[in-house]
Design a protein around this motif. Sequence first.
Motif, PDB file in Angstrom:
ATOM      1  N   VAL A   1      55.113 -67.234  61.737  1.00  0.00           N
ATOM      2  CA  VAL A   1      54.102 -66.627  60.874  1.00  0.00           C
ATOM      3  C   VAL A   1      52.709 -67.065  61.313  1.00  0.00           C
ATOM      4  CG1 VAL A   1      53.218 -66.482  58.513  1.00  0.00           C
ATOM      5  CG2 VAL A   1      55.691 -66.575  58.920  1.00  0.00           C
ATOM      6  N   ALA A   2      51.797 -66.095  61.360  1.00  0.00           N
ATOM      7  CA  ALA A   2      50.371 -66.386  61.553  1.00  0.00           C
ATOM      8  C   ALA A   2      49.609 -65.712  60.428  1.00  0.00           C
ATOM      9  CB  ALA A   2      49.893 -65.868  62.906  1.00  0.00           C
ATOM     10  N   TYR A   3      48.640 -66.418  59.848  1.00  0.00           N
ATOM     11  CA  TYR A   3      47.851 -65.854  58.750  1.00  0.00           C
ATOM     12  C   TYR A   3      46.437 -66.414  58.789  1.00  0.00           C
ATOM     13  CZ  TYR A   3      45.924 -64.868  54.184  1.00  0.00           C
ATOM     14  OH  TYR A   3      45.088 -64.433  53.191  1.00  0.00           O
ATOM     15  N   ARG A   4      45.468 -65.550  58.496  1.00  0.00           N
ATOM     16  CA  ARG A   4      44.094 -65.990  58.306  1.00  0.00           C
ATOM     17  C   ARG A   4      43.444 -65.150  57.208  1.00  0.00           C
ATOM     18  NH1 ARG A   4      45.645 -69.741  60.594  1.00  0.00           N
ATOM     19  NH2 ARG A   4      44.785 -70.840  62.414  1.00  0.00           N
ATOM     20  N   THR A   5      42.597 -65.800  56.405  1.00  0.00           N
ATOM     21  CA  THR A   5      41.885 -65.147  55.317  1.00  0.00           C
ATOM     22  C   THR A   5      40.747 -64.276  55.860  1.00  0.00           C
ATOM     23  OG1 THR A   5      42.380 -66.947  53.781  1.00  0.00           O
ATOM     24  CG2 THR A   5      40.466 -65.586  53.272  1.00  0.00           C
ATOM     25  N   ASN A   6      40.613 -63.089  55.278  1.00  0.00           N
ATOM     26  CA  ASN A   6      39.443 -62.243  55.548  1.00  0.00           C
ATOM     27  C   ASN A   6      38.425 -62.310  54.420  1.00  0.00           C
ATOM     28  OD1 ASN A   6      40.444 -61.284  57.987  1.00  0.00           O
ATOM     29  ND2 ASN A   6      41.341 -59.450  57.071  1.00  0.00           N
ATOM     30  N   ALA A   7      38.910 -62.189  53.170  1.00  0.00           N
ATOM     31  CA  ALA A   7      38.018 -62.047  52.023  1.00  0.00           C
ATOM     32  C   ALA A   7      38.347 -63.090  50.964  1.00  0.00           C
ATOM     33  CB  ALA A   7      38.144 -60.649  51.434  1.00  0.00           C
ATOM     34  N   VAL A   8      37.316 -63.671  50.384  1.00  0.00           N
ATOM     35  CA  VAL A   8      37.457 -64.618  49.276  1.00  0.00           C
ATOM     36  C   VAL A   8      36.930 -63.948  48.019  1.00  0.00           C
ATOM     37  CG1 VAL A   8      36.789 -66.870  48.379  1.00  0.00           C
ATOM     38  CG2 VAL A   8      37.210 -66.585  50.820  1.00  0.00           C
ATOM     39  N   THR A   9      37.751 -63.975  46.952  1.00  0.00           N
ATOM     40  CA  THR A   9      37.383 -63.347  45.691  1.00  0.00           C
ATOM     41  C   THR A   9      37.283 -64.410  44.596  1.00  0.00           C
ATOM     42  OG1 THR A   9      39.708 -62.886  45.183  1.00  0.00           O
ATOM     43  CG2 THR A   9      38.490 -61.185  46.379  1.00  0.00           C
ATOM     44  N   ARG A  10      37.005 -63.969  43.371  1.00  0.00           N
ATOM     45  CA  ARG A  10      36.762 -64.920  42.285  1.00  0.00           C
ATOM     46  C   ARG A  10      37.982 -65.795  42.005  1.00  0.00           C
ATOM     47  NH1 ARG A  10      37.063 -64.736  36.653  1.00  0.00           N
ATOM     48  NH2 ARG A  10      37.822 -62.588  36.740  1.00  0.00           N
ATOM     49  N   GLN A  11      39.194 -65.214  42.057  1.00  0.00           N
ATOM     50  CA  GLN A  11      40.395 -65.971  41.726  1.00  0.00           C
ATOM     51  C   GLN A  11      41.332 -66.202  42.907  1.00  0.00           C
ATOM     52  OE1 GLN A  11      42.210 -65.733  37.826  1.00  0.00           O
ATOM     53  NE2 GLN A  11      41.113 -63.822  37.457  1.00  0.00           N
ATOM     54  N   GLY A  12      40.955 -65.734  44.075  1.00  0.00           N
ATOM     55  CA  GLY A  12      41.866 -65.903  45.204  1.00  0.00           C
ATOM     56  C   GLY A  12      41.263 -65.439  46.510  1.00  0.00           C
ATOM     57  N   GLU A  13      42.092 -64.893  47.350  1.00  0.00           N
ATOM     58  CA  GLU A  13      41.663 -64.420  48.667  1.00  0.00           C
ATOM     59  C   GLU A  13      42.739 -63.487  49.212  1.00  0.00           C
ATOM     60  OE1 GLU A  13      43.617 -66.057  51.816  1.00  0.00           O
ATOM     61  OE2 GLU A  13      44.731 -65.645  49.985  1.00  0.00           O
ATOM     62  N   HIS A  14      42.450 -62.843  50.347  1.00  0.00           N
ATOM     63  CA  HIS A  14      43.466 -62.057  51.042  1.00  0.00           C
ATOM     64  C   HIS A  14      43.036 -61.899  52.497  1.00  0.00           C
ATOM     65  CE1 HIS A  14      41.020 -58.331  50.981  1.00  0.00           C
ATOM     66  NE2 HIS A  14      40.672 -58.720  49.775  1.00  0.00           N
ATOM     67  N   GLY A  15      44.012 -61.587  53.343  1.00  0.00           N
ATOM     68  CA  GLY A  15      43.714 -61.464  54.762  1.00  0.00           C
ATOM     69  C   GLY A  15      44.812 -60.755  55.519  1.00  0.00           C
ATOM     70  N   ASN A  16      44.893 -61.035  56.815  1.00  0.00           N
ATOM     71  CA  ASN A  16      45.858 -60.405  57.718  1.00  0.00           C
ATOM     72  C   ASN A  16      46.923 -61.411  58.142  1.00  0.00           C
ATOM     73  OD1 ASN A  16      44.306 -58.046  57.717  1.00  0.00           O
ATOM     74  ND2 ASN A  16      43.168 -58.647  59.557  1.00  0.00           N
ATOM     75  N   ALA A  17      48.115 -60.890  58.433  1.00  0.00           N
ATOM     76  CA  ALA A  17      49.213 -61.752  58.872  1.00  0.00           C
ATOM     77  C   ALA A  17      49.987 -61.079  59.990  1.00  0.00           C
ATOM     78  CB  ALA A  17      50.152 -62.071  57.703  1.00  0.00           C
ATOM     79  N   LEU A  18      50.658 -61.899  60.780  1.00  0.00           N
ATOM     80  CA  LEU A  18      51.595 -61.428  61.791  1.00  0.00           C
ATOM     81  C   LEU A  18      52.906 -62.183  61.617  1.00  0.00           C
ATOM     82  CD1 LEU A  18      51.943 -59.661  64.439  1.00  0.00           C
ATOM     83  CD2 LEU A  18      51.567 -61.813  65.680  1.00  0.00           C
ATOM     84  N   LEU A  19      54.006 -61.452  61.524  1.00  0.00           N
ATOM     85  CA  LEU A  19      55.348 -62.022  61.483  1.00  0.00           C
ATOM     86  C   LEU A  19      56.016 -61.685  62.808  1.00  0.00           C
ATOM     87  CD1 LEU A  19      56.424 -60.751  57.926  1.00  0.00           C
ATOM     88  CD2 LEU A  19      54.932 -62.679  58.517  1.00  0.00           C
TER      89      LEU A  19
END
Length: 264
Positions: free
Chosen positions: A92-110
Amino acid sequence: MRPLTPHPHAGHGDALRVATYNIHKGVRGVGPGKRLEIHNLGLGIEALDADLVFLQEVRHFHHGDARRFERTWFGWPREGQAEFLAPEGYEVAYRTNAVTRQGEHGNALLSRWPLGDIGHHDVSDHRFEQRGLLHVPVHWQGRRLHAVVAHLGLMHASRVRQVERIASFVEAHVPPGEMLIVAGDFNDWGEKLDAPMRGCGLARAAVEGVAPARLNTFPSRVPVFSLDRIYVRGLRCLSTTVPRGPAWARMSDHLPLLAELAPA
């Protein structure tokens, strides 16, 4: 949810089976009707039987959703969504793109194949949209293949500039003779990015004679736009498919796109 049958033509030998999927942060709906889909997505990703899975809108954490779903039978995962969704034996590879008020989200590779060092490149075009590229070398059958997970902006002018940044990133970080896949959600409603991507040396994975509508992925219930793309360099496309049906339509607002690739 009924089990999802793996694709009967999963890659073998010199073929590499690749999927790209925007998972909508593992939830659907709003307000009281909001529901958790991350467990169904895990079944779906396993059924894809892909060697590489490019994921967008993946959460590592979100405090609000974790509180909301913690007492359900199938609750909010304790680990990040990328790790939770990875079938057994995948890296698994993951890095955050966006930070929000309660969390974050980004892209991943499996990946079924060993991964090299994980890189992240910011391609945000303005302060209202945080966008990034996840870059991971994959060691596939004794050769190095570069995987780049992308999620481009909502405005066409931003996407054009982001493709220019992809071109600069590839020139700086991917040696000319090595295989490259750039896949993800390109938000290309007007079908205008194929030409600038060709300018980066990347061709859209497609098979001659396949009707473009068969590769539409958005919205998942009635797909009329081909927003999810796989672009390649040094590889040729053997087949493409988009899984359809009620089970896939409920899990995300996008459908996954799959391609079987082989060295050019």
